[in-house]
Write a protein that holds these residues in place. Structure first.
Motif, PDB file in Angstrom:
ATOM      1  N   THR A   1      38.337  34.006  44.666  1.00 17.74           N
ATOM      2  CA  THR A   1      39.268  35.104  44.950  1.00 17.74           C
ATOM      3  C   THR A   1      39.550  35.169  46.445  1.00 17.74           C
ATOM      4  O   THR A   1      38.667  34.953  47.272  1.00 17.74           O
ATOM      5  CB  THR A   1      38.680  36.449  44.484  1.00 17.74           C
TER       6      THR A   1
ATOM      7  N   SER B   1      44.803  37.986  46.261  1.00 16.12           N
ATOM      8  CA  SER B   1      45.023  38.618  44.951  1.00 16.12           C
ATOM      9  C   SER B   1      44.336  39.959  44.838  1.00 16.12           C
ATOM     10  O   SER B   1      44.643  40.747  43.931  1.00 16.12           O
ATOM     11  CB  SER B   1      44.527  37.699  43.833  1.00 16.12           C
ATOM     12  N   VAL B   2      43.401  40.245  45.745  1.00 12.96           N
ATOM     13  CA  VAL B   2      42.739  41.561  45.810  1.00 12.96           C
ATOM     14  C   VAL B   2      43.012  42.144  47.171  1.00 12.96           C
ATOM     15  O   VAL B   2      42.766  41.509  48.195  1.00 12.96           O
ATOM     16  CB  VAL B   2      41.223  41.454  45.566  1.00 12.96           C
TER      17      VAL B   2
ATOM     18  N   SER C   1      35.595  37.595  42.446  1.00 13.17           N
ATOM     19  CA  SER C   1      34.736  36.525  41.961  1.00 13.17           C
ATOM     20  C   SER C   1      34.982  35.270  42.789  1.00 13.17           C
ATOM     21  O   SER C   1      35.813  35.263  43.706  1.00 13.17           O
ATOM     22  CB  SER C   1      34.994  36.258  40.479  1.00 13.17           C
TER      23      SER C   1
ATOM     24  N   ALA D   1      31.765  42.836  41.610  1.00 11.77           N
ATOM     25  CA  ALA D   1      32.083  42.918  40.186  1.00 11.77           C
ATOM     26  C   ALA D   1      32.942  44.137  39.871  1.00 11.77           C
ATOM     27  O   ALA D   1      33.887  44.063  39.077  1.00 11.77           O
ATOM     28  CB  ALA D   1      30.794  42.943  39.371  1.00 11.77           C
ATOM     29  N   ASP D   2      32.630  45.254  40.497  1.00 12.02           N
ATOM     30  CA  ASP D   2      33.388  46.487  40.259  1.00 12.02           C
ATOM     31  C   ASP D   2      34.832  46.391  40.752  1.00 12.02           C
ATOM     32  O   ASP D   2      35.693  47.163  40.324  1.00 12.02           O
ATOM     33  CB  ASP D   2      32.699  47.672  40.948  1.00 12.02           C
ATOM     34  N   ASN D   3      35.089  45.463  41.667  1.00 10.68           N
ATOM     35  CA  ASN D   3      36.424  45.341  42.258  1.00 10.68           C
ATOM     36  C   ASN D   3      37.114  44.037  41.878  1.00 10.68           C
ATOM     37  O   ASN D   3      38.050  43.604  42.552  1.00 10.68           O
ATOM     38  CB  ASN D   3      36.319  45.474  43.774  1.00 10.68           C
ATOM     39  N   ASP D   4      36.640  43.407  40.794  1.00  7.76           N
ATOM     40  CA  ASP D   4      37.271  42.191  40.265  1.00  7.76           C
ATOM     41  C   ASP D   4      37.322  41.066  41.284  1.00  7.76           C
ATOM     42  O   ASP D   4      38.294  40.318  41.367  1.00  7.76           O
ATOM     43  CB  ASP D   4      38.689  42.495  39.749  1.00  7.76           C
TER      44      ASP D   4
END
Length: 238
Positions: free
Chosen positions: A186, A235-236, A183, A178-181
């Motif tokens: 991803t 995307s991350v 989900s 959650a802290d690193n977007d």
């Protein structure tokens, strides 16, 4: 829904077993291995069946996994947790009174005192390590003959990773995601290490626990990371 094993929770987060769950690169060797959730689950099941049926692991038994980042390491972790083992990384393993199984590289075959010592070749195709000492097993050879489905029975809640409970590991992983977007859905690329407990939770488990997929790059060439992220549609990036 609460799960008694980390592996059950990770597999429950999967929505399409045919899609990549873990893509592993090693820039030093040129390896690229992609495993769908079904394939990684099969390797985990084979490992769990080996541990229960051949190595005689019971829930709560101590298992050392002292290996670098690799898809085999991920499969061994998932298999050990599925069998209910308390997994220890290399750090702190000397304080464990009795190791039932130690998964190591060939360089560490004499380092740990365990009932069973298993060498992971870290070969892209899990090819066997040759000329191992008598009594030392090769991971690929040992688990390949076991079934690729696993049904855990009677796994009580207990420590799962270097003293942390299943709930603690999963809660920490979810919070980190959650802290690193990160989900469900991803695509995450990481070049960071995950050979100790914190690394395993933050780099390996955080994406998988929320239904994301992971691209793990070992011995990363900084000049190639951007191209990999683009090719893998990550995307991350971490």
């Amino acid at each position: 829904m609460a799960h008694n094993t980390i592996t059950a929770a990770l597999l429950a987060a999967v929505t399409d077993y045919s899609q990549p769950m873990l893509t592993f690169y090693h820039d030093g060797t040129g390896e690229r291995t992609e495993l769908s959730a079904a394939t990684l689950g099969n390797w985990a099941a084979k490992t769990a069946n080996y541990l229960r049926d051949e190595a005689g692991i019971a829930p709560g038994d101590d298992v050392l996994i002292h290996l670098p980042e690799h898809w085999q390491t991920a499969a061994i972790l998932l298999g050990a947790w599925w069998a209910g083992a308390h997994v220890h990384t290399g750090a702190g393993a000397d304080d464990v009174a009795h190791l039932s199984v130690a998964f190591v590289t060939v360089d560490d075959v004499d380092r740990y005192d365990a009932d069973e010592v298993v060498v992971a070749s870290l070969d892209p195709f899990a090819l066997a390590v040759k000329d191992l000492p008598i009594g030392v097993a090769d991971f690929g050879s040992a688990v390949r003959v076991h079934g690729d489905q696993y049904s855990p029975v009677g796994i009580p809640a207990g420590p799962a990773l270097d003293g942390r409970s299943v709930a603690q590991v999963l809660d920490t992983a979810a919070a980190h995601a959650a802290d690193n977007d990160i989900s469900a859905g991803t695509r995450v690329l990481t070049t960071r290490p995950w050979h100790d407990a914190n690394g395993v939770i933050e780099q390996l488990l955080a994406p998988l626990a929320v239904g994301a997929s992971l691209v793990a790059v070992a011995d990363a060439d900084p000049a190639k990371v951007e191209a990999k992220a683009t090719a893998e549609r990550a995307s991350v990036r971490r």
